[in-house]
Design a protein around this motif. Structure first.
Motif, PDB file in Angstrom:
ATOM      1  N   GLU A  66     -32.213  22.141  40.447  1.00  0.00           N
ATOM      2  CA  GLU A  66     -31.112  22.792  41.441  1.00  0.00           C
ATOM      3  C   GLU A  66     -30.399  23.549  40.287  1.00  0.00           C
ATOM      4  N   SER A  67     -29.342  24.405  40.903  1.00  0.00           N
ATOM      5  CA  SER A  67     -28.473  25.213  40.081  1.00  0.00           C
ATOM      6  C   SER A  67     -27.811  24.122  39.005  1.00  0.00           C
ATOM      7  N   HIS A 234     -36.466  26.614  42.343  1.00  0.00           N
ATOM      8  CA  HIS A 234     -35.778  25.729  42.807  1.00  0.00           C
ATOM      9  C   HIS A 234     -36.955  25.250  44.211  1.00  0.00           C
ATOM     10  N   VAL A 238     -43.576  26.055  46.232  1.00  0.00           N
ATOM     11  CA  VAL A 238     -44.014  27.181  45.632  1.00  0.00           C
ATOM     12  C   VAL A 238     -44.726  26.917  44.197  1.00  0.00           C
ATOM     13  N   LEU A 275     -36.242  16.458  46.604  1.00  0.00           N
ATOM     14  CA  LEU A 275     -36.319  17.670  46.401  1.00  0.00           C
ATOM     15  C   LEU A 275     -37.652  18.069  47.078  1.00  0.00           C
TER      16      LEU A 275
ATOM     17  N   ASP B 180     -28.042  25.001  47.197  1.00  0.00           N
ATOM     18  CA  ASP B 180     -29.238  24.317  46.491  1.00  0.00           C
ATOM     19  C   ASP B 180     -30.015  23.421  47.620  1.00  0.00           C
ATOM     20  N   ALA B 181     -31.443  23.055  47.018  1.00  0.00           N
ATOM     21  CA  ALA B 181     -32.310  22.515  48.092  1.00  0.00           C
ATOM     22  C   ALA B 181     -31.663  21.068  48.370  1.00  0.00           C
ATOM     23  N   SER B 182     -31.215  20.341  47.603  1.00  0.00           N
ATOM     24  CA  SER B 182     -30.633  18.996  48.141  1.00  0.00           C
ATOM     25  C   SER B 182     -29.475  19.101  49.149  1.00  0.00           C
ATOM     26  N   PRO B 253     -46.599  27.606  51.530  1.00  0.00           N
ATOM     27  CA  PRO B 253     -47.425  27.118  50.497  1.00  0.00           C
ATOM     28  C   PRO B 253     -48.025  25.880  51.338  1.00  0.00           C
TER      29      PRO B 253
END
Lengths: 353, 317
Positions: A66-67, A234, A238, A275, B180-182, B253
């Motif tokens: 993540e960032s 992130h 991919v 994730l 963010d993903a989470s 994907p």
């Protein structure tokens, strides 16, 4: 998926099969205990807190996180591209030479010609007042010691290779679409035939269709040329599609590293699992009307500084499986399967966290 | 089910720049959102989805057609717009940019109610909205400033600001694209919870088909100013009919099928092709050319939510 695997396998895998011209010596890139901290007034904020990995020619490593996980800082520090407020320690052995202690002139020779970077946000990375032909020719003229004409010819060849018509060498960056600009960035990165490309979120700002085109192109180029690639993103899906190996970073450290398929199908670290679930697979009934998130937030810089001094797992506050030992024990990467490691006290070979 | 938000034959045309043709950003769209329903509007950048979202909340005045909120056609006088915005609220992407850095969380959430003169028990209203948006206990967050919060918390403040007016519908433009993903999943969960607990309807604009799978009941796929396919999420995402939808799904994907990479330039709203607007890039037409594809215009999809899936294509009817 299988189709991609099949076409990929003839490419040199590198792992256990060093190429003939490189005697079975060291890997192309050997990163050892890399640490980066930023000075912020009185305070020192750690961003990367001890990262080690190796990469050979023809190998692809995806770095997810993540960032604030330190993934971009880590990648840019390899070529010393960080601002002067960053303090970098450890070793970055590239073709046997430590880039962190190399002389400035030597480093400049390595950049572009042996290792290059595809930055995110092609609009800001390209110079808006110079034609893309001039910009692609610049590293060629500098490093390959060829004439203008030969450089132009090489630039035209590169543009064709990335699917941008070479007659547009005289155009300016604003005359291209976002996907084309990202292709031009890739053409520039390839200009001096490097052995290593570091791609920092190369498709983040692009639409799905354009992203697929750019990733396809990058994959083809890697397979054809045997370049080593470190790709930062992130998006775990991919990365797992593009790269043989994956490293998942959390709070400046590698939480888990290993072959992509294994990490996605059987994550050993709870963070990798979270994730992976964040982006659902369409058609998977488990995620229908059930988005998966992770409560809490990644550690702030101040929390990172505290973590760096103490013990315990950085992920513990957000982990649903944490036990008392997670707060007190030192958590290091440990073997968790063939070719893989996870930094979790509960991770063991063959067991899911 | 009652329809709470509707557009009928909507068009939004931006005037021409010098030397260029006008841009037909939204070029004939019918769409309905029913009570307690979450509709995802998906498409690539430049397809007109954000313009459509802005027209839905009255920020862009349509060139043709109507926006209908709660059965009433939207008027564009200041008073009519103000009344309408108690009913339909916009949630923007990038909460960092949407929030004023010098405004406390309390003031950011109270801005809407103050503009609408709802200052009776304002504190209670703001705290309720914060709690609904998952910022609990609200007292702990009300005094903070945006820079003291994470991206996910900032987005919750933006959502609380929308909820403070107790709207029936929220229009969310890429609500998780900058997160963010989470954190993404947590915000999507919140939108689902608000629907379940408050009966809130939502139109969520996104480029992300996975988001539709995660939270939406119905999905509309937009291409070059038109909706090209619409239906329930299961119909459209599991059994796509329009070649554009199929291509979009194939490049994910995990799609498990060979990717169909569309070639050609991204669509340009200043020169919309005649016939089917997708025909220059269509893989179906490339395989079996049909004179209707570039010769015969397609009707605008009705957008009737009770009908089964609709696709605007000559070849798959």
């Amino acid at each position: 998926m299988t189709a991609t695997d099949d076409t990929r396998s003839p490419a040199p895998s590198g792992e256990g099969a060093p190429r003939e011209e490189a005697p079975p010596a060291a890997p192309m890139l050997d990163v050892r205990d890399l640490r980066v901290s930023y000075r912020n007034g009185e305070r020192t904020v750690p961003a990367v807190r001890g990262v080690s990995f190796t990469l050979d020619r023809g190998q692809t490593l995806g770095v997810a996180g993540e960032s604030g996980s330190g993934k971009s800082t880590m990648a840019l520090s390899l070529l010393r591209l960080l601002p002067s407020t960053a303090k970098v320690t450890g070793q970055v052995l590239f073709q046997g030479e430590d880039l962190l202690t190399a002389k400035w002139a030597r480093l400049r020779a390595v950049r572009w010609s042996a290792a290059s970077v595809v930055f995110q946000g092609a609009m800001s990375a390209l110079n808006p007042v110079r034609t893309i032909g001039e910009q692609i020719c610049e590293p060629i003229l500098l490093h390959d010691k060829v004439g203008q004409k030969a450089a132009r010819a090489r630039a035209a060849e590169l543009l064709d290779a990335v699917g941008v018509p070479s007659r547009r060498l005289g155009s300016y960056p604003h005359e291209f679409s976002g996907g084309q600009r990202q292709r031009i960035m890739i053409a520039m990165a390839l200009a001096c035939r490097p052995d290593l490309i570091i791609a920092d979120e190369p498709t983040t700002a692009l639409d799905v269709m354009v992203q697929a085109q750019v990733l396809n192109l990058l994959g083809d180029l890697v397979r054809e040329s045997g370049i080593g690639v470190i790709m930062i993103s992130h998006d775990l899906a991919v990365l797992s599609h593009m790269c043989e190996r994956l490293a998942v970073m959390y709070a400046g450290r590698v939480a888990e590293i290993g072959p992509s398929r294994g990490l996605i199908d059987e994550p050993r670290h709870p963070y990798t699992r979270a994730l992976g679930r964040a982006f659902p697979t369409i058609g998977d009934p488990a995620s229908r009307l059930a988005p998966a998130g992770l409560p809490g937030d990644p550690p702030t810089p101040a929390e990172l500084a505290r973590l760096d001094e103490g013990r315990g797992c950085a992920f513990e506050p957000r982990c649903s499986r944490a036990v008392a030992a997670c707060r007190t024990d030192t958590v290091e990467l440990r073997p968790s399967g063939p070719g893989r490691e996870a930094a979790c006290l509960l991770a063991q070979e063959g067991s899911e966290p | 089910m009652k329809t709470v938000l509707e557009v009928r034959d909507l068009t939004v045309t931006y005037p021409a720049r010098r030397g260029a043709a006008p841009a037909r950003a939204v070029d004939g769209v019918n769409l309905q959102v029913r009570q307690g329903e979450i509709v995802a509007l998906v498409g690539e950048s430049g397809c007109g989805k954000s313009t459509l979202a802005r027209a839905l909340v009255g920020l862009v005045r349509p060139t043709g057609g109507q926006v209908v909120g709660d059965g009433e056609p939207l008027g564009y006088s200041a008073a009519a717009l103000k009344a309408y915005r108690r009913h339909t609220q916009l949630v923007l992407q990038d909460p960092g940019g949407a929030l004023n850095p010098r405004q406390s969380v309390f003031d950011a959430v109270a801005e809407g109610p103050r503009l609408h003169g709802l200052t009776d028990r304002l504190g209670e209203r703001v705290h309720t909205a914060l709690a609904k948006a998952g910022l609990r206990p609200p007292e702990q967050f009300a005094g903070r400033f945006p820079h003291e919060m994470s991206g996910g918390q900032q987005q919750r403040v933006v959502i609380a600001g929308a909820l403070a007016l107790e709207p029936k519908v929220i229009v969310a433009d890429e609500p998780v694209a900058s997160l963010d993903a989470s954190v993404r999943g947590e915000i999507l969960k919140l939108i689902l919870e608000l629907r379940d607990s408050l009966g809130l309807s939502a139109l969520v604009v996104s480029h992300d088909l996975g988001l539709a799978w995660n939270i939406a009941d119905r999905v509309a796929v937009m291409y070059l100013g038109r909706i090209v396919e619409t239906g329930t999420v299961e119909e459209v995402l599991l059994r796509p009919r329009h070649p554009y939808t199929r291509a979009l799904l194939s490049v994910l994907p995990d799609s498990g099928e060979p990717p169909v990479l569309l070639t050609g330039e991204p669509p340009d709203p200043t020169s919309v092709p005649g016939g089917c607007r997708f025909h220059p890039r269509c893989p179906l037409r490339a395989a079996e050319p049909d004179p209707r594809c570039d010769g015969l215009d397609l009707p605008v999809l009705t957008g009737d939510p009770s009908a089964s899936a609709l696709a605007a294509c000559h070849l798959v009817q």
